[in-house]
Scaffold this motif. Structure first.
Motif, mmCIF file in Angstrom:
data_model
loop_
_atom_site.group_PDB
_atom_site.id
_atom_site.type_symbol
_atom_site.label_atom_id
_atom_site.label_comp_id
_atom_site.label_asym_id
_atom_site.label_seq_id
_atom_site.Cartn_x
_atom_site.Cartn_y
_atom_site.Cartn_z
ATOM 1 N N UNK A 200 -12.706 14.099 -42.103
ATOM 2 C CA UNK A 200 -13.152 14.916 -42.067
ATOM 3 C C UNK A 200 -13.665 15.147 -39.994
ATOM 4 N N UNK A 201 -14.133 14.429 -39.674
ATOM 5 C CA UNK A 201 -14.667 14.257 -38.499
ATOM 6 C C UNK A 201 -13.128 14.218 -37.192
ATOM 7 N N UNK A 202 -12.203 13.026 -38.185
ATOM 8 C CA UNK A 202 -11.453 13.407 -37.799
ATOM 9 C C UNK A 202 -10.051 14.317 -37.641
ATOM 10 N N UNK A 203 -10.109 14.710 -38.104
ATOM 11 C CA UNK A 203 -9.583 16.135 -38.359
ATOM 12 C C UNK A 203 -10.374 17.109 -36.667
ATOM 13 N N UNK A 204 -12.236 17.029 -37.245
ATOM 14 C CA UNK A 204 -12.191 17.851 -36.435
ATOM 15 C C UNK A 204 -11.799 17.502 -34.565
ATOM 16 N N UNK A 205 -11.743 16.082 -34.631
ATOM 17 C CA UNK A 205 -11.241 16.133 -33.405
ATOM 18 C C UNK A 205 -10.261 16.723 -33.214
ATOM 19 N N UNK A 206 -9.045 16.152 -33.865
ATOM 20 C CA UNK A 206 -7.487 16.765 -33.719
ATOM 21 C C UNK A 206 -7.726 18.663 -33.083
ATOM 22 N N UNK A 207 -8.211 19.361 -34.487
ATOM 23 C CA UNK A 207 -9.009 20.477 -33.728
ATOM 24 C C UNK A 207 -9.483 20.870 -32.505
ATOM 25 N N UNK A 208 -10.434 19.835 -32.241
ATOM 26 C CA UNK A 208 -11.008 19.907 -30.868
ATOM 27 C C UNK A 208 -9.811 19.762 -28.924
ATOM 28 N N UNK A 209 -8.844 19.107 -29.456
ATOM 29 C CA UNK A 209 -7.657 18.523 -29.226
ATOM 30 C C UNK A 209 -6.412 19.967 -28.959
ATOM 31 N N UNK A 210 -6.117 20.316 -29.669
ATOM 32 C CA UNK A 210 -4.859 21.418 -29.236
ATOM 33 C C UNK A 210 -5.159 22.529 -30.973
ATOM 34 N N UNK A 211 -4.860 24.033 -29.920
ATOM 35 C CA UNK A 211 -5.400 24.924 -31.105
ATOM 36 C C UNK A 211 -4.536 24.930 -32.842
ATOM 37 N N UNK A 212 -4.490 24.464 -33.825
ATOM 38 C CA UNK A 212 -4.709 24.237 -34.999
ATOM 39 C C UNK A 212 -4.664 25.747 -35.623
ATOM 40 N N UNK A 213 -4.225 26.046 -36.586
ATOM 41 C CA UNK A 213 -4.790 27.325 -37.606
ATOM 42 C C UNK A 213 -5.284 26.238 -39.138
ATOM 43 N N UNK A 214 -4.548 25.132 -38.847
ATOM 44 C CA UNK A 214 -4.559 24.862 -40.237
ATOM 45 C C UNK A 214 -4.782 23.153 -40.410
ATOM 46 N N UNK A 215 -5.373 22.331 -40.946
ATOM 47 C CA UNK A 215 -5.194 20.649 -41.247
ATOM 48 C C UNK A 215 -5.535 20.693 -42.666
ATOM 49 N N UNK A 216 -4.983 19.493 -43.117
ATOM 50 C CA UNK A 216 -5.070 18.977 -44.081
ATOM 51 C C UNK A 216 -4.779 17.784 -44.640
ATOM 52 N N UNK A 217 -5.916 16.962 -45.285
ATOM 53 C CA UNK A 217 -5.911 15.369 -45.711
ATOM 54 C C UNK A 217 -5.699 15.228 -46.816
ATOM 55 N N UNK A 218 -4.716 14.871 -47.288
ATOM 56 C CA UNK A 218 -5.198 13.995 -48.932
ATOM 57 C C UNK A 218 -4.199 13.115 -48.381
ATOM 58 N N UNK A 219 -5.905 12.349 -49.019
ATOM 59 C CA UNK A 219 -5.571 11.103 -49.590
ATOM 60 C C UNK A 219 -5.977 10.192 -50.716
ATOM 61 N N UNK A 220 -5.251 9.636 -51.791
ATOM 62 C CA UNK A 220 -5.231 9.257 -52.488
ATOM 63 C C UNK A 220 -5.997 7.546 -52.648
ATOM 64 N N UNK A 221 -6.678 7.589 -53.584
ATOM 65 C CA UNK A 221 -7.675 5.857 -54.303
ATOM 66 C C UNK A 221 -6.839 6.121 -56.157
#
Length: 151
Positions: free
Chosen positions: A62-83
């Motif tokens: 979530x922190x990584x996605x927030x950093x991206x949203x602070x840099x670029x004008x995104x409408x949406x971001x999704x990360x799905x990571x399997x374990x």
């Protein structure tokens, strides 16, 4: 913004459709899907197992996605990571970003993936003909992340 860590596989088409759903402002969706390779460092890989710390991993993503949203004008971001255990050719990770224009979506998607590889608390173990081994971080991943440093 959505972050999920799960053992189940994901449907790329369905995930991207949900990211785009009903938002006419979106002019670009960029996605990256990482998959399990059958070879690594010269050895056959029969299985890859990913471990993580529940709660800590999601917060890190979530922190990584927030950093991206602070840099670029995104409408949406999704990360799905399997374990858990995965076989060669299975999907491991999905990063998808939506924006008005492709430049922002491409940059944000690459940024998230580069930071995910170096900052998110995941541990990889491969099953090879020589037995199980933990996978070390790659210098190339650190170099990819370093290109995003400000200053």
């Amino acid at each position: 913004m959505e972050v999920r860590v799960q053992s189940a596989d994901f449907d790329l088409g369905a995930e991207v459709a949900r990211l785009r759903a009903g938002d006419a402002r979106i002019g670009a969706v960029v996605s990256f899907v990482g998959t399990v390779r059958d070879m690594n460092d010269g050895d056959r890989v029969a299985e890859l197992e990913l471990e993580h710390y529940p709660g800590m991993t999601e917060r890190s993503l979530e922190e990584i996605v927030e950093q991206a949203r602070a840099r670029w004008p995104l409408y949406g971001a999704l990360v799905v990571h399997r374990v858990g255990p995965m076989q060669p050719m299975e999907q491991i990770v999905l990063v998808a970003c939506s924006a008005a224009h492709r430049g922002e979506a491409f940059a944000a998607c690459e940024f998230i993936m580069d930071y995910l590889k170096t900052e998110a608390p995941f541990w990889k173990k491969e099953q090879t003909p020589g037995g199980a081994r933990w996978v070390d971080a790659r210098v190339s991943d650190d170099a990819a992340r370093a290109k995003w440093q400000l200053g």
